[in-house]
Design an enzyme around this catalytic site. Sequence first.
Site, PDB file in Angstrom:
ATOM      1  N   LYS A  43       4.556   8.629   5.824  1.00  0.00           N
ATOM      2  CA  LYS A  43       3.432   7.854   6.346  1.00  0.00           C
ATOM      3  C   LYS A  43       2.185   8.719   6.284  1.00  0.00           C
ATOM      4  CE  LYS A  43       1.560   4.369   8.658  1.00  0.00           C
ATOM      5  NZ  LYS A  43       0.180   4.682   8.204  1.00  0.00           N
ATOM      6  N   CYS A 128      -9.051   4.609   2.924  1.00  0.00           N
ATOM      7  CA  CYS A 128      -8.519   4.055   4.181  1.00  0.00           C
ATOM      8  C   CYS A 128      -9.450   2.959   4.682  1.00  0.00           C
ATOM      9  CB  CYS A 128      -8.378   5.143   5.240  1.00  0.00           C
ATOM     10  SG  CYS A 128      -7.158   6.370   4.821  1.00  0.00           S
TER      11      CYS A 128
END
Length: 311
Positions: A43, A128
Site C-alpha cells: 500500500k 495522488c
Amino acid sequence: MLQTNFVNHTFENPLMNASGIHCMTVEEMKELANSKAGAYVTKSTTLKERAGNPSPRYVDVPLGSINSMGLPNLGIDYYLDYVSEAQTKTETPIFFSIAGMSVAENIEMLEKIQASDFHGVTELNLSCPNVPGKPQVAYDFDLTEETLEKIFAFFTKPLGIKLPPYFDLAHFDQMAAILNKYPLTYVNTINSVGNGLYIDVDKEQVVIKPKDGFGGLGGEYIKPTALANVRGFYTRLNPSIKIIGTGGIRNGQDAFEHLLCGATMLQIGTELHKEGPAIFERIASELEDIMEVKGYKSIDEFRGKLRSITD
C-alpha cells in the site's frame, strides 16, 4: 513463456497488484505472496498512519470503479518492517510504495528507506489525486524535476515513479525529457483518471462521499488512456527506464495489449478488487493462450512492437 526480466531479476510472469488493492495489511500481502502474481507492491504509505477519507469512498461500478480513498495506510514503519523481513523469506519480489503528503515527506521517507535493510524496488507515487486540497506533483513539471533532483542527490536504491494520465502529446514530450535526466528504474503509468463522477439515478445522488462524489476512475473506463500513456512513454523514454502498465487489465487480451504497447510489468487494480488474488492465475493462463495462438514463445518477441497504419 511468461518469464520477464526486470531490475536484474527474472519474474515468473509480469503480473502484480496495483498499490492500494489487496495490500493494506500483512495478511493481505501474504495472500499476494502466495498467489500466482509475479511480484507485488505494498500500500502506498505516508510517514504516519492515516485513516483516509470517509466512507463510502470506493465503489465498484459496471465498467470499473470510482474511488477517493485519501491514502489510508498503517504508516511507513509497518510496511518497512514487513518488506525487510519478507524479502528474506519469499522468492516473490516485493515493491515498496510511498506517497507522501508533501515533497519533504517523500524525501524523509526515502531517506528512511535508503538507511534500511530493504533492498527491493521503491515506487514513488507522484500521482495522488484523491487527497482533498493536495495537487498532484506530476502535473507540475518544474516541481517534478526539482523533486527528482533532490531525491537522486542521495537515493541509490532502485526507484520507479507512478504517474497520472497525460492527455496532450506535448506533455508526454515535456515529462519524458525530465525523466530521461535521471536513473529511474521504471515509470508506472497510469494512476486512476482523476475527478470522474458516477451517479446513482434512483437516489439522484453521487455514490462516494468525499469531494462531493468526485473520484478517480479505474477499470474498463480507462484502458484506452492507459494504453496511450504506456505507448507514449515507451517511445520517448530511455530504454533503461522500463514501463509498468496499469489500467483496465481484466483479462489476457488486456494484458497482451499493454505488453504490445511496451510495458514490461503489469499492475491490476479494479479487477483484483472484484475478483481477488485468483485473478493472477486466470490472466496468466489467458495470456499464454493468446501467445500460443499467435506463435509467440516469449513476451520479448512482441513487447513494444505495436504497428502503426502507414499505408
